[in-house]
Design an enzyme around this catalytic site. Structure first.
Site, PDB file in Angstrom:
ATOM      1  N   SER A 259      16.962  72.040  31.135  1.00  0.00           N
ATOM      2  CA  SER A 259      16.692  71.066  32.178  1.00  0.00           C
ATOM      3  C   SER A 259      17.916  70.211  32.493  1.00  0.00           C
ATOM      4  CB  SER A 259      15.501  70.223  31.720  1.00  0.00           C
ATOM      5  OG  SER A 259      14.773  69.818  32.826  1.00  0.00           O
ATOM      6  N   HIS A 401       7.775  74.422  32.493  1.00  0.00           N
ATOM      7  CA  HIS A 401       9.123  73.907  32.246  1.00  0.00           C
ATOM      8  C   HIS A 401       9.306  73.567  30.760  1.00  0.00           C
ATOM      9  CE1 HIS A 401      12.753  71.795  33.459  1.00  0.00           C
ATOM     10  NE2 HIS A 401      12.360  70.726  32.779  1.00  0.00           N
TER      11      HIS A 401
HETATM   12  C1  GCU Z   1      13.169  65.934  36.178  1.00  0.00           C
HETATM   13  C2  GCU Z   1      14.290  66.168  37.157  1.00  0.00           C
HETATM   14  C3  GCU Z   1      15.010  67.491  36.924  1.00  0.00           C
HETATM   15  C4  GCU Z   1      15.390  67.642  35.469  1.00  0.00           C
HETATM   16  C5  GCU Z   1      14.192  67.405  34.607  1.00  0.00           C
HETATM   17  C6  GCU Z   1      14.463  67.430  33.116  1.00  0.00           C
HETATM   18  O1  GCU Z   1      12.108  66.774  36.472  1.00  0.00           O
HETATM   19  O2  GCU Z   1      13.756  66.091  38.446  1.00  0.00           O
HETATM   20  O3  GCU Z   1      16.184  67.549  37.707  1.00  0.00           O
HETATM   21  O4  GCU Z   1      15.953  68.917  35.237  1.00  0.00           O
HETATM   22  O5  GCU Z   1      13.623  66.139  34.880  1.00  0.00           O
HETATM   23  O6  GCU Z   1      15.547  67.118  32.671  1.00  0.00           O
HETATM   24  O7  GCU Z   1      13.503  67.737  32.400  1.00  0.00           O
END
Ligand code: GCU
Length: 423
Positions: A259, A401
């Protein structure tokens, strides 16, 4: 629920955001900047010209417009081993904690936690990555020091008043299957990202950035780094340590991140060619995803919610993706000829799995200059069907995710091809 960690909160945000993404259509009319044509129009057709002209140009374009420049000034680096247990994980591994100091007065430092397989007859290859929840959260092993840092997200009982409690131990273990990594013959190095810079807006001076300021400076200039640049810098400093450790094969270091830390791993790998493999797990916007698709998260949304991640200059491209002189396939191309792996998750539409695939696919044009094979075609694969038997790997995991043991299984297999079969 015992395990209410940062990752749960992020997953929740993603589920909400994914609903929004699903109602959105990707822009398919965009034209990508050509990785093989310089800004002055020179066509690049071999690796010498790529390395001499276009690679430095693309790197500078990212520095100036996206992540911001990393200061050239060196910090005063030194290391101390703060704990060693040669009999960790039922005797299968050595657990080691190294404090990396960034300044002579020892006020600034980060703690790198290593697990190193005991079954080894030479320095071992390793994975290195930043973690979200503190080193103590990656495994229930009570010998890991409990982080005393500030945490942006953690909820009680694992985190109280933004600080980790004993209850946080092992809460992020699913993302860090240490036994699986050790059994495959790899070491793992990990650092809590908040050791380098708290993950919150207006926090740049609470991290290590001020160590690099000029006399009058109170914040980074518009073309200088934000938190992602700082975190990536930390990965390189961990690499400085790894090069001194005889148990570790520094030349076989894979840098990995999930992420926002996947965005960070890509940027670390783009800048620091000592990272032999680069792995982006669900990095999305500002990471692997093609921004011109405007699908899922966009530059504007990200810069508004997380204004501290990228350079101030990046905000100039809010709602103006097509004006950005680069797109993110070129971030991946900067890693060539080193192997790179991009992974998405089917329910993580916020990160734009198709955009992540396409970036990895288009980076292949640069790998081809080295005679290396990229991804098979412009069509993303089905769920749980890893693709890429050349230098670029990709999979779309079924699910949400997260960084999971399934993802690790693919990364270990990919790393084996480069680190184990060429001995
Ligand atoms: C949020 C953000 C993303 C990021 C994510 C994370 O969802 O919008 O850009 O990758 O957090 O770090 O889990």
């Amino acid at each position: 629920m015992k395990r209410k960690t940062l990752l749960h909160i992020i997953i929740f945000t993603h589920l909400c955001c994914c609903c929004a993404a699903q109602q959105q259509q990707a822009d398919t009319t965009y034209q990508l900047p050509d990785a093989l044509v310089t800004q002055s129009g020179k066509k690049i057709s071999n690796k010498t010209d790529w390395e001499k002209f276009r690679r430095p140009e693309i790197l500078q374009l990212f520095e100036k417009n996206v992540q911001g420049k990393t200061p050239a000034k060196k910090s005063f680096l030194h290391f101390k081993t703060t704990s060693v247990n040669a009999n960790a994980l039922n005797g299968t591994a050595t657990r080691k904690e190294i404090r990396v100091y960034f300044s002579k007065d020892e006020k600034h430092h980060m703690d790198v936690l290593f697990y190193i397989p005991n079954r080894r007859d030479k320095p071992v290859p390793l994975f290195l990555g930043l973690n979200f929840s503190g080193n103590q959260a990656i495994h229930a092993d009570t010998g890991i020091s409990l982080s005393k840092r500030w945490f942006a997200y953690g909820k009680e009982p694992a985190y109280k008043n933004h600080h980790a409690t004993e209850a946080s131990r092992g809460t992020d273990a699913n993302a860090w299957p240490v036994e699986q990594i050790i059994a495959a013959g790899y070491a793992l190095g990990t650092i809590y990202y908040g050791d380098l810079q708290p993950d919150s807006a207006n926090s740049i001076n609470a991290g290590i950035a001020p160590l690099f300021y000029n006399k009058e400076q109170t914040k980074p200039a518009a073309d200088e780094w934000g938190a992602i640049g700082v975190w990536a810098w930390g990965l390189s400093r961990a690499m400085d340590y790894i090069e001194t450790d005889k148990d570790l094969d520094a030349k076989k270091t894979a840098v990995i991140g999930h992420s926002r830390l996947g965005k960070t791993a890509l940027w670390a790998g783009a800048q620091d060619t000592r990272f032999a493999i680069v792995i982006s797990n669900n990095s999305g916007e500002g990471g692997a995803a093609i921004t011109r698709r405007k699908y899922g998260e966009t530059i504007d949304v990200m810069n508004n919610v997380f204004p501290h991640w990228f350079s101030d200059n990046f905000k100039l491209y809010n709602h103006k993706e097509n004006d950005l002189p680069v797109d993110f396939h070129e971030l991946i191309a900067l890693i060539a000829p080193r192997p790179v792996y991009v992974a998405s998750a089917s329910e993580d539409q916020w990160a734009d799995p198709t955009g992540e695939y396409l970036s990895a696919y288009h980076a292949g044009a640069v790998y081809a200059l080295y005679g290396l094979k990229g991804l098979p075609g412009s069509q993303p694969p089905n769920e749980n069907m890893p693709v890429g038997d050349g230098s670029i790997g990709y999979h779309l995991r079924k699910g949400g995710h997260a960084l999971t043991p399934y993802d690790w299984q693919q990364y270990l297999r990919f790393a084996d091809r480069f680190f184990k079969q060429q001995q």
